[in-house]
Design a protein around this motif. Structure first.
Motif, mmCIF file in Angstrom:
data_model
loop_
_atom_site.group_PDB
_atom_site.id
_atom_site.type_symbol
_atom_site.label_atom_id
_atom_site.label_comp_id
_atom_site.label_asym_id
_atom_site.label_seq_id
_atom_site.Cartn_x
_atom_site.Cartn_y
_atom_site.Cartn_z
ATOM 1 N N GLU A 80 9.757 -0.904 9.412
ATOM 2 C CA GLU A 80 9.703 -1.152 10.853
ATOM 3 C C GLU A 80 9.224 -2.573 11.149
ATOM 4 O OE1 GLU A 80 7.260 1.904 12.562
ATOM 5 O OE2 GLU A 80 8.661 3.503 11.987
ATOM 6 N N LEU A 81 8.219 -3.028 10.395
ATOM 7 C CA LEU A 81 7.706 -4.381 10.608
ATOM 8 C C LEU A 81 8.718 -5.442 10.174
ATOM 9 C CD1 LEU A 81 4.002 -3.775 9.566
ATOM 10 C CD2 LEU A 81 4.865 -4.199 11.895
ATOM 11 N N TYR A 82 9.424 -5.205 9.068
ATOM 12 C CA TYR A 82 10.481 -6.153 8.664
ATOM 13 C C TYR A 82 11.576 -6.200 9.729
ATOM 14 C CZ TYR A 82 8.374 -6.315 3.990
ATOM 15 O OH TYR A 82 7.521 -6.491 2.923
ATOM 16 N N ASP A 83 11.881 -5.045 10.330
ATOM 17 C CA ASP A 83 12.852 -5.022 11.437
ATOM 18 C C ASP A 83 12.396 -5.952 12.564
ATOM 19 O OD1 ASP A 83 14.347 -3.061 10.093
ATOM 20 O OD2 ASP A 83 13.634 -1.407 11.357
ATOM 21 N N ARG A 84 11.111 -5.893 12.872
ATOM 22 C CA ARG A 84 10.566 -6.738 13.947
ATOM 23 C C ARG A 84 10.627 -8.217 13.571
ATOM 24 N NH1 ARG A 84 5.234 -3.203 15.532
ATOM 25 N NH2 ARG A 84 6.382 -1.345 16.159
ATOM 26 N N THR A 104 0.822 -1.214 0.000
ATOM 27 C CA THR A 104 0.000 0.000 0.000
ATOM 28 C C THR A 104 0.858 1.268 0.000
ATOM 29 O OG1 THR A 104 -0.213 0.014 2.423
ATOM 30 C CG2 THR A 104 -1.932 -1.145 1.154
ATOM 31 N N GLY A 105 2.171 1.108 -0.052
ATOM 32 C CA GLY A 105 3.058 2.260 -0.151
ATOM 33 C C GLY A 105 3.533 2.832 1.161
ATOM 34 N N ASP A 106 3.186 2.212 2.275
ATOM 35 C CA ASP A 106 3.642 2.696 3.574
ATOM 36 C C ASP A 106 5.005 2.064 3.876
ATOM 37 O OD1 ASP A 106 4.017 3.626 6.151
ATOM 38 O OD2 ASP A 106 1.984 3.112 6.818
ATOM 39 N N LEU A 107 6.040 2.621 3.243
ATOM 40 C CA LEU A 107 7.375 2.022 3.331
ATOM 41 C C LEU A 107 7.981 2.125 4.721
ATOM 42 C CD1 LEU A 107 8.866 3.184 -0.093
ATOM 43 C CD2 LEU A 107 7.699 1.035 0.469
ATOM 44 N N GLU A 108 7.699 3.217 5.413
ATOM 45 C CA GLU A 108 8.247 3.361 6.767
ATOM 46 C C GLU A 108 7.701 2.271 7.690
ATOM 47 O OE1 GLU A 108 8.397 6.570 10.429
ATOM 48 O OE2 GLU A 108 8.039 7.307 8.394
ATOM 49 N N ARG A 145 12.978 -6.406 3.113
ATOM 50 C CA ARG A 145 13.470 -5.123 3.625
ATOM 51 C C ARG A 145 14.440 -4.501 2.624
ATOM 52 N NH1 ARG A 145 16.348 -4.662 9.439
ATOM 53 N NH2 ARG A 145 18.075 -5.527 8.241
ATOM 54 N N ALA A 146 15.238 -5.325 1.951
ATOM 55 C CA ALA A 146 16.137 -4.817 0.910
ATOM 56 C C ALA A 146 15.344 -4.124 -0.193
ATOM 57 C CB ALA A 146 16.980 -5.953 0.333
ATOM 58 N N SER A 147 14.187 -4.686 -0.539
ATOM 59 C CA SER A 147 13.374 -4.063 -1.593
ATOM 60 C C SER A 147 12.866 -2.694 -1.153
ATOM 61 C CB SER A 147 12.233 -4.983 -2.019
ATOM 62 O OG SER A 147 11.272 -5.120 -1.011
ATOM 63 N N VAL A 148 12.544 -2.556 0.119
ATOM 64 C CA VAL A 148 12.134 -1.243 0.638
ATOM 65 C C VAL A 148 13.303 -0.271 0.549
ATOM 66 C CG1 VAL A 148 11.421 0.046 2.701
ATOM 67 C CG2 VAL A 148 10.319 -2.143 2.137
ATOM 68 N N PHE A 149 14.475 -0.711 0.982
ATOM 69 C CA PHE A 149 15.652 0.167 0.904
ATOM 70 C C PHE A 149 15.954 0.555 -0.546
ATOM 71 C CE2 PHE A 149 17.194 -1.775 5.093
ATOM 72 C CZ PHE A 149 16.852 -0.647 5.835
ATOM 73 N N LEU A 150 15.773 -0.357 -1.466
ATOM 74 C CA LEU A 150 16.013 -0.068 -2.880
ATOM 75 C C LEU A 150 15.049 1.022 -3.363
ATOM 76 C CD1 LEU A 150 17.570 -0.751 -5.476
ATOM 77 C CD2 LEU A 150 15.929 -2.569 -5.885
ATOM 78 N N ILE A 151 13.788 0.898 -3.009
ATOM 79 C CA ILE A 151 12.789 1.909 -3.383
ATOM 80 C C ILE A 151 13.156 3.259 -2.779
ATOM 81 C CG2 ILE A 151 10.378 2.626 -3.102
ATOM 82 C CD1 ILE A 151 9.709 -0.462 -3.130
ATOM 83 N N GLU A 152 13.659 3.233 -1.544
ATOM 84 C CA GLU A 152 14.016 4.474 -0.849
ATOM 85 C C GLU A 152 15.381 5.017 -1.281
ATOM 86 O OE1 GLU A 152 11.735 3.854 3.413
ATOM 87 O OE2 GLU A 152 13.763 3.043 3.208
ATOM 88 N N ASP A 153 16.025 4.330 -2.231
ATOM 89 C CA ASP A 153 17.333 4.733 -2.747
ATOM 90 C C ASP A 153 18.413 4.705 -1.652
ATOM 91 O OD1 ASP A 153 18.789 5.350 -5.060
ATOM 92 O OD2 ASP A 153 18.809 7.491 -4.562
#
Length: 176
Positions: free
Chosen positions: A77-81, A69-73, A96-104
């Protein structure tokens, strides 16, 4: 430098009773059609979503929903958990890597994708992620190697085939 980091040897660490079986990967390699390979790949993805911990699986489902849904933050946080609950869970690092990739955030993405591959060297999705990160970092030759590794595991993976063809064209001066 990127080769040393990204293409270091990986060790397979399997948790008892969860994750895809060796037979699933053999079936994927030998699938006679792209449709059959896709079906097996979906079964492998489903197996990767099982961490071996009901609590981690529940948090993982919420993280995937947040990411979709686009809530990357919140997703991060949930992947961290999930990783705190199940530190040897390759798919949590991959997601989580995919989130970091999107966030550059390439350093973080590279770290997580390498951890996913250390834990599950047959993770064709993580190999694709590694290729994308390396391309973003300008390491095109190393990215090509990563995409080819994805194809070694999943020979009909369309995005990997496309990336290999594109990068090989560039290497011969036919790109762009």
């Amino acid at each position: 430098m990127f080769q040393a980091i990204a293409l270091a040897s990986v060790i397979f660490v399997a948790g008892p009773g969860y994750g895809p079986s060796d037979e699933m990967f053999e079936e994927l390699k030998k699938a006679p059609t792209e449709e059959e390979a896709t079906s097996v790949a979906l079964d492998i993805w489903a197996a990767w979503m099982e961490s071996g911990s009901a609590a981690a699986d529940l948090v993982m489902e919420r993280a995937v929903t947040a990411q979709s849904t686009g809530d990357l933050e919140l997703a991060r946080e949930l992947y961290d958990r999930v990783i705190a609950i199940q530190p040897d869970y390759a798919e949590a690092y991959n997601r989580r890597a995919s989130v970091f990739l999107i966030e550059d955030k390439m350093a973080e993405a590279l770290r997580d994708v390498n951890e996913a591959l250390r834990l599950e060297p047959r993770h064709f999705g993580a190999w694709m992620g590694l290729g994308r990160v390396l391309e973003q970092l300008g390491a095109r030759d190393e990215a090509l190697v990563a995409y080819k590794e994805a194809l070694n595991v999943h020979p009909t993976l369309g995005p990997a085939k496309s990336a290999v063809a594109r990068l090989e064209k560039e290497q011969t001066g036919q790109g762009l």
